[in-house]
Design an enzyme around this catalytic site. Structure first.
Site, PDB file in Angstrom:
ATOM      1  N   HIS A 156       0.841  -1.207   0.000  1.00 49.51           N
ATOM      2  CA  HIS A 156       0.000   0.000   0.000  1.00 49.51           C
ATOM      3  C   HIS A 156       0.870   1.248   0.000  1.00 49.51           C
ATOM      4  CE1 HIS A 156       1.107  -0.790   4.064  1.00 49.51           C
ATOM      5  NE2 HIS A 156      -0.094  -0.980   4.609  1.00 49.51           N
ATOM      6  N   TYR A 157       1.871   1.239   0.901  1.00 51.09           N
ATOM      7  CA  TYR A 157       2.777   2.392   1.025  1.00 51.09           C
ATOM      8  C   TYR A 157       3.601   2.565  -0.258  1.00 51.09           C
ATOM      9  CZ  TYR A 157       6.332   5.487   3.034  1.00 51.09           C
ATOM     10  OH  TYR A 157       7.173   6.550   3.279  1.00 51.09           O
ATOM     11  N   SER A 158       4.179   1.475  -0.749  1.00 52.26           N
ATOM     12  CA  SER A 158       5.025   1.552  -1.955  1.00 52.26           C
ATOM     13  C   SER A 158       4.216   2.053  -3.141  1.00 52.26           C
ATOM     14  CB  SER A 158       5.616   0.176  -2.254  1.00 52.26           C
ATOM     15  OG  SER A 158       6.335  -0.314  -1.141  1.00 52.26           O
TER      16      SER A 158
END
Ligand code: NDP
Length: 250
Positions: A156-158
């Site tokens: 999600h972050y990447s």
């Protein structure tokens, strides 16, 4: 410290109450700019403003960057406080909970993407008309090495940070002839409170990937961002600047 001239510039720094955003605010202020700190916690904002110690050159706004109306009223308040807007640093962000992609709760995915990617979009959308009116602007988005490389257990972050890089490139082209430069930076691990959201094994993994063998510092991020916010950054837009101690050489 190199001297950067930001006299008579007014900047917004989202997530400015602490961590990298606070260090950026500090550096912009010491370069002559006035700064609106945006964050979602009023008490943290008050404390940050007191620590900065220049009440006449700082302004605070309680904002949730995921909400268009909250962003719009903060833009009006910030422009009203100093008469104009010149600089936007999209820094507010979260790490989210570490998990394998297929074990990630869709609500957690959405929360990370809303803050890290939709937030910068909404802030750009609200601020750019002011920059166009000025005929000048600098936008710096804080992406991450994770957006270039894709960290495991943080899809999600990447993905949100890869989105920030793409947003930067699209906007840079749209504004290329408007004297508004749009760039982003991709830090590797920098010691701030955000690390409390992560598993120790994930922090160890990220540190092991850094050839310099150490964490980055908030002042190192602020130094690069301050230059990107300056008039000297005049023939560079839509670009991605590395801040990873050698992890990414591209
Ligand atoms: P911190 O957690 O120290 O600071 C982030 C700030 O953003 C917090 O004050 C946080 O408030 C605020 N914020 C979060 N969500 C919102 C929201 N919806 N609206 C307004 N403000 C919000 O993090 P860092 O300083 O470490 O990170 C800053 C940026 O740098 C982030 O975008 C991060 O992804 C990026 N980055 C950080 C790295 C690192 O290793 N530290 C590496 C690469 C990139 P609250 O406390 O309420 O959550």
């Amino acid at each position: 410290m190199n001297q950067i001239d930001l006299e008579n510039r007014h900047a917004i720094v989202t997530g400015g109450a602490r961590g990298i955003g606070f260090a950026i605010a500090q550096r912009l202020l010491s370069s002559g700019a006035s700064v609106s700190l945006w964050d979602r916690d009023a008490a943290a904002l008050k404390e940050a403003q007191a620590t900065l110690g220049s009440p006449e050159k700082t302004h605070t706004a309680v904002v949730d960057v995921t909400k268009a109306d909250s962003v719009e009223s903060a833009v009006q308040a910030s422009a009203g406080a100093f008469g104009k807007l010149d600089i936007l640093v999209n820094n507010a962000g979260i790490a989210g909970a570490n998990a394998k992609t297929w074990e990630t709760d869709p609500a957690e995915w959405q929360r990370v993407v809303d803050i890290n990617l939709t937030g910068p979009f909404l802030c750009c959308r609200a601020v750019i008309p002011h920059l166009l009116k000025n005929g000048y602007g600098r936008i710096v988005n804080i992406a991450s090495i994770a957006g270039k490389e894709g960290n495991p257990n943080a899809a999600h972050y990447s993905a949100s940070k890869a989105g920030v890089m793409a947003l930067t490139k699209s906007l840079g082209k749209e504004l290329a002839t408007s004297n508004i430069a749009v760039n982003c930076v991709t830090p590797a691990v920098i010691v701030t409170d955000i690390l409390q959201q992560l598993a120790q094994s994930h922090i160890d993994y990220m540190l092991s990937k850094i050839p310099m063998g150490r964490f980055g510092r908030t002042d190192e991020a602020a130094a690069l961002v301050a230059w990107l916010c300056s008039e000297d950054c005049s023939f560079t837009t839509g670009a991605v600047f590395d801040l990873s101690g050698g992890r990414a050489t591209y």
